[in-house]
Scaffold this motif. Sequence first.
Motif, PDB file in Angstrom:
ATOM      1  N   THR A 115      46.926  37.205  33.086  1.00  0.00           N
ATOM      2  CA  THR A 115      45.470  37.103  33.130  1.00  0.00           C
ATOM      3  C   THR A 115      44.980  35.906  32.335  1.00  0.00           C
ATOM      4  O   THR A 115      44.077  35.182  32.778  1.00  0.00           O
ATOM      5  N   ALA A 138      46.726  38.570  38.879  1.00  0.00           N
ATOM      6  CA  ALA A 138      47.046  38.509  37.453  1.00  0.00           C
ATOM      7  C   ALA A 138      47.790  39.762  37.008  1.00  0.00           C
ATOM      8  O   ALA A 138      48.482  40.408  37.795  1.00  0.00           O
ATOM      9  N   TYR A 164      42.437  46.319  33.408  1.00  0.00           N
ATOM     10  CA  TYR A 164      43.230  45.959  34.581  1.00  0.00           C
ATOM     11  C   TYR A 164      42.931  46.903  35.752  1.00  0.00           C
ATOM     12  O   TYR A 164      42.469  48.027  35.548  1.00  0.00           O
ATOM     13  N   ASP A 191      40.599  42.567  35.359  1.00  0.00           N
ATOM     14  CA  ASP A 191      41.512  41.606  34.758  1.00  0.00           C
ATOM     15  C   ASP A 191      42.771  41.385  35.585  1.00  0.00           C
ATOM     16  O   ASP A 191      43.604  40.549  35.230  1.00  0.00           O
ATOM     17  N   SER A 192      42.923  42.130  36.669  1.00  0.00           N
ATOM     18  CA  SER A 192      44.059  41.920  37.560  1.00  0.00           C
ATOM     19  C   SER A 192      43.770  40.869  38.627  1.00  0.00           C
ATOM     20  O   SER A 192      44.639  40.558  39.436  1.00  0.00           O
ATOM     21  N   GLY A 193      42.559  40.325  38.633  1.00  0.00           N
ATOM     22  CA  GLY A 193      42.259  39.216  39.526  1.00  0.00           C
ATOM     23  C   GLY A 193      41.464  39.619  40.742  1.00  0.00           C
ATOM     24  O   GLY A 193      40.859  40.699  40.798  1.00  0.00           O
TER      25      GLY A 193
END
Length: 495
Positions: A225, A246, A395, A440-442
Amino acid sequence: MTATRTPGVPAIEDGLLISTNPTTGAEAGRVPVADEPAVGAAVARGRTAAAWWAGLGFDGRKERLLRWRALIAERIEELAELMRLEGGKPVADAVVEVGAAIDHIDWAARNAKRVLGPRRVRSRLALLEHSGHLEYQPLGVVGVIGPWNYPVLTPIGSISGALAAGNAVVFKPSEYTPVVGQWLIDTFGEVVPEQPVLQAVHGLGDVGGWLCRAGVGKLAFTGSTATGKKVMAACAETLTPVLIEAGGKDALIVDADADVPAAAEAAVWGAMTNAGQTCIGIERAYVVAPVYDAFVAAVTERAAKLRVGEDIGPITMPKQTEIIGRHIDDALSRGGEAMLGGRDSVDGAFVKPTVLVDVPDDALAIREETFGPTLTITKVRDADEAVEKANAVPYGLGGAVFGKANAIRIARRLRSGMVAVNSTLSFVGMANLPFGGVGDSGFGRIHGDDGLREFARPKAVTVRRGPSLLPSMTFERTPAQVQRIVKTLKMLYRR
């Protein structure tokens, strides 16, 4: 005199990136390091190649991609052995990874025309005199920055979609697995020798930064991340769109009516495969009270049978062992208990399977990505509490649920891009399903229809077929026609 090298740590000598095995230090190979002009030149070559590649059409690209798929399948043992040499991955794990990558190439090649081909779109009543058409055009050159943990499957997810959509690709493999990355480039060149449609640029993080700024049509990144945020910032300078896959902190929920032995088997696989170095790896388990003790016992028993060095490979990136060790120490110092493993789990390049219970919710092993063969197991009163705790981290990549009556309903409540019911990680192998996360994982998707569309721009076209019954888009309209427009709108939409 040969310089002393730390196993697994990339070294640059005389303009070459030297890749070594993380356990033995044996050299896997050398590749040339790209400087900033070389990255720019690769993208420039890619633009010319992209025009040629797009000109082959969907059928021409399909034929070439299927030949590449067949070549990889024919040489799967060679690639798996190279993955073992360079990254330390057990050959069995490497074969499974390559097999999934082959299937993703096959699916993208066979489905790009269906998903991205020109189509007629039904007209709206107010504009019946116009026909609507939709097509997806390639972006030109797509930059791909790949990871080291799955050096074939993960970048192939982006590369296959981008190529099937008609783009050229400039691929920056991880500096920890550059030789595997170059193998992919070289084999593609065997089936597409005419133009540099798929190229590699090698080096450290600065090379990735140059690729972000080199004018690619899109940048697809897989990694942490923190690095993903840097990639976004670099791409923002030129308004280059990005796809970010991420980190993760995926959770498994085990409901009261779950098949406990099956859940335990899947949990061990989801947490320990690839030595836990899996973005969609199961790092947390939330188990309802009635089956908690049986689940902990079953997981501990199964994990204890794993053989370090055979079933569990080394940690590819040496500094990751420090993070894993810190997470274990923090969990134990805060009241957690090790049912398996513990403070001595980190042993050189290897980490022994570790199962932790009674770990507080604010511990590092619960909140941050560990990326090692560890699993925390937490007792909860019911599935509602499990979902609440599973969703309490920033996440949101994947996850899993084991149960019968309510498993699918629980799965839908997980804040994640993907979820497996009564299995773990299975969605990554489903080539026709989108892969990606939230938070936060994209964001953005690879694989499936959505993954193909990530690498093309939609273009809308309208074609007039006759005179307008309700002429609204002209200064020639009369007051009477405006009144008809008003009456029509009320008739259509007032109820």
